[in-house]
Design a protein around this motif. Structure first.
Motif, mmCIF file in Angstrom:
data_model
loop_
_atom_site.group_PDB
_atom_site.id
_atom_site.type_symbol
_atom_site.label_atom_id
_atom_site.label_comp_id
_atom_site.label_asym_id
_atom_site.label_seq_id
_atom_site.Cartn_x
_atom_site.Cartn_y
_atom_site.Cartn_z
ATOM 1 N N VAL A 77 0.813 -1.235 0.032
ATOM 2 C CA VAL A 77 0.030 -0.028 -0.119
ATOM 3 C C VAL A 77 1.042 1.001 -0.066
ATOM 4 C CG1 VAL A 77 -1.774 1.328 1.363
ATOM 5 C CG2 VAL A 77 -1.963 -1.215 1.195
ATOM 6 N N GLY A 78 2.090 1.268 0.676
ATOM 7 C CA GLY A 78 2.895 2.453 0.769
ATOM 8 C C GLY A 78 3.535 2.878 -0.524
ATOM 9 N N VAL A 79 3.645 1.853 -1.508
ATOM 10 C CA VAL A 79 4.192 2.138 -2.781
ATOM 11 C C VAL A 79 3.226 2.918 -3.596
ATOM 12 C CG1 VAL A 79 5.172 1.326 -4.947
ATOM 13 C CG2 VAL A 79 5.924 0.065 -2.684
ATOM 14 N N ALA A 80 2.052 2.429 -3.389
ATOM 15 C CA ALA A 80 0.918 3.166 -4.067
ATOM 16 C C ALA A 80 0.746 4.464 -3.672
ATOM 17 C CB ALA A 80 -0.273 2.339 -3.955
ATOM 18 N N LEU A 81 0.670 4.638 -2.361
ATOM 19 C CA LEU A 81 0.531 5.913 -1.676
ATOM 20 C C LEU A 81 1.807 6.964 -1.967
ATOM 21 C CD1 LEU A 81 -1.149 4.845 1.838
ATOM 22 C CD2 LEU A 81 -2.237 5.946 0.095
#
Length: 91
Positions: A77-81
């Protein structure tokens, strides 16, 4: 818990739409201090998202980076955010 995440997503998208429709003078102009969330590539490691977010919130950039890493470990999720924040934050 899911309704809280949806509410945050709706509020964030509303703020972004507000910013585009009102010539870039989004909701930030109405808050005291007039701080702007911008990228900080001079102090950043990759694109300057965490450094800009740390400068905007006043938190230590190390803790923000640690939060991004933990978010990356949770299903990516952190990569997308991070990429979304990079695309939305101006220089």
């Amino acid at each position: 818990m899911l309704w809280l995440i949806r509410l945050g997503a709706y509020m964030l998208s509303g703020a972004v739409i507000w910013s585009f429709l009102h010539d870039g003078t989004g909701p930030v102009a109405y808050f005291p201090g007039g701080r702007h969330l911008v990228l900080d590539p001079d102090n950043g490691m990759v694109f300057g998202v965490c450094a800009g977010l740390g400068k905007y919130t006043g938190f230590d950039t190390t803790f923000i980076r640690l939060g991004w890493v933990l978010a990356c470990l949770y299903r990516g999720v952190g990569v997308a955010l991070y990429l979304l924040a990079f695309l939305l934050m101006p220089l």
